[in-house]
Design an enzyme around this catalytic site. Structure first.
Site, PDB file in Angstrom:
ATOM      1  N   CYS A 143       8.035  45.372  18.704  1.00 57.48           N
ATOM      2  CA  CYS A 143       8.184  44.170  17.872  1.00 57.48           C
ATOM      3  C   CYS A 143       6.973  43.893  16.987  1.00 57.48           C
ATOM      4  CB  CYS A 143       8.479  42.965  18.757  1.00 57.48           C
ATOM      5  SG  CYS A 143       9.882  43.220  19.864  1.00 57.48           S
TER       6      CYS A 143
ATOM      7  N   ASN B  32      16.966  38.888  17.825  1.00 60.75           N
ATOM      8  CA  ASN B  32      15.697  39.615  17.896  1.00 60.75           C
ATOM      9  C   ASN B  32      15.951  41.050  17.440  1.00 60.75           C
ATOM     10  OD1 ASN B  32      13.461  41.114  18.676  1.00 60.75           O
ATOM     11  ND2 ASN B  32      13.188  40.046  20.616  1.00 60.75           N
TER      12      ASN B  32
ATOM     13  N   HIS C 154       7.022  37.214  14.800  1.00 65.07           N
ATOM     14  CA  HIS C 154       8.164  37.972  15.308  1.00 65.07           C
ATOM     15  C   HIS C 154       9.216  37.000  15.814  1.00 65.07           C
ATOM     16  CE1 HIS C 154      10.692  40.431  17.737  1.00 65.07           C
ATOM     17  NE2 HIS C 154      10.140  40.065  18.886  1.00 65.07           N
TER      18      HIS C 154
END
Length: 327
Positions: free
Chosen positions: A115, A282, A252
């Protein structure tokens, strides 16, 4: 801090057409829309077709970028693809993208920082260009997380989606984008978020070997909300700037609760924070470019704005960049 000579000059993005809503997930696992939204902020996510892979998403993000900004890319020096879901172990996603784009004289590498990948990719591009070794680099964050999700695990399957974003970074010593950075990894905590491959253990500890993503959400949350605010301060200190000089924070997009906690602990207003998780979930290395492009498309980000990009996740690894948007 080394003086930057690199500028981000274009951005593009792409997400698959297939939507997976919270109501769809109610038919797969014991969950419901209210529970998911309350705990994550996510309403839906995009899922790649069975024959659609990370290289396909990455390629389409680059096409979107070149069409919108009328950019020529046949003279690109290097393609950097940031991903944890490559089509193959080898060849790299970057090599596949290079072939699809038909760029004849470009290097190609993949970066796996999960990420935090996109921030690491931009950092590498800045370093390679500012050193004088290269002139023009494509940096892509792209993931097909749906292909490594266990859709019987309600703790992970509600979170993740697929998507991609691409940026062009070029030599420009008069109007550089990059102001400062902070990088960090705590590999001893890697067991909190992983996907198995060859090894059956992490640092000697046995893992679930199912080739699916496994996450201890509570531990990742604790790590992020304690370490990211410290990292944000390091980024600012390295640039000799204060938080009130930042126009937009682009973290993120892991989880809205997590972002809210990070903003609260760092003292940054959530109203000036951009995220892409509501519609896309996500998307790991793709969340930051998707959030950035969304902010541009909505007219929020203006030329001259200072942006704080901050990736964090698997590793456990983090990377923060303070940039000026000069596109």
């Amino acid at each position: 801090m080394t003086t930057s000579k690199a500028r981000i000059t274009a951005i593009g993005s792409y997400v698959p057409t297939n939507k997976l809503t919270n109501h769809d997930l109610e038919n797969l696992v014991e969950t419901n829309d209210e529970w998911i939204v309350q705990r994550t902020g996510i309403k839906e996510r995009r899922v790649a077709d069975s024959n659609e892979y990370t290289s396909d998403l990455a390629y389409k993000a680059v096409l979107n970028m070149t069409e919108r900004y009328n950019k020529t890319i046949d003279d690109v020096d290097i393609i950097i693809v940031c991903t944890m879901t490559p089509d193959f172990t080898t060849p790299s996603v970057a090599s596949l993208v290079q072939a699809k784009l038909g760029i004849k004289n470009s290097g190609a590498i993949d970066v796996n920082a999960a990420c935090a990948g996109f921030a690491y990719g931009l950092h590498l591009a800045n370093a390679l260009i500012s050193s004088g070794l290269h002139q023009k680099i494509i940096v892509i964050g792209a993931e097909t997380i749906s292909k490594i999700i266990d859709y019987t695990d309600r703790n992970t399957c509600i979170l993740f989606g697929d998507g991609s974003g691409a940026t062009l970074v070029e030599f420009d010593e008069r109007h550089p984008s990059f102001l400062s950075f902070h990088l960090n990894s705590e590999g001893e905590k890697g067991r909190s978020l992983y996907c198995s491959n060859l090894s059956k253990s992490i640092l000697g500890e046995a893992i679930v070997d199912n080739n699916k993503i496994v996450q201890n959400g509570r531990e990742v949350y604790k790590w992020a909300v304690s370490s990211v605010p410290r990292g944000i301060q390091n980024v600012l200190d390295n640039a000799s700037m204060s938080l009130d000089q930042v126009n937009w924070f682009i973290p993120h997009s892991a989880n809205l609760r997590m972002i809210q906690s990070i903003c609260e602990k760092s003292g940054f207003p959530i109203e000036q924070t951009l995220y892409s998780l509501i519609d896309y979930g996500n998307t790991s290395a793709a969340t930051i470019p998707l959030s950035l492009d969304k902010g541009i498309s909505e007219g929020k980000i203006k030329s001259g704005d200072n942006l704080l990009l901050y990736g964090f996740g698997g590793g456990l690894t983090q990377a923060g960049l303070l940039i000026t948007w000069n596109v």
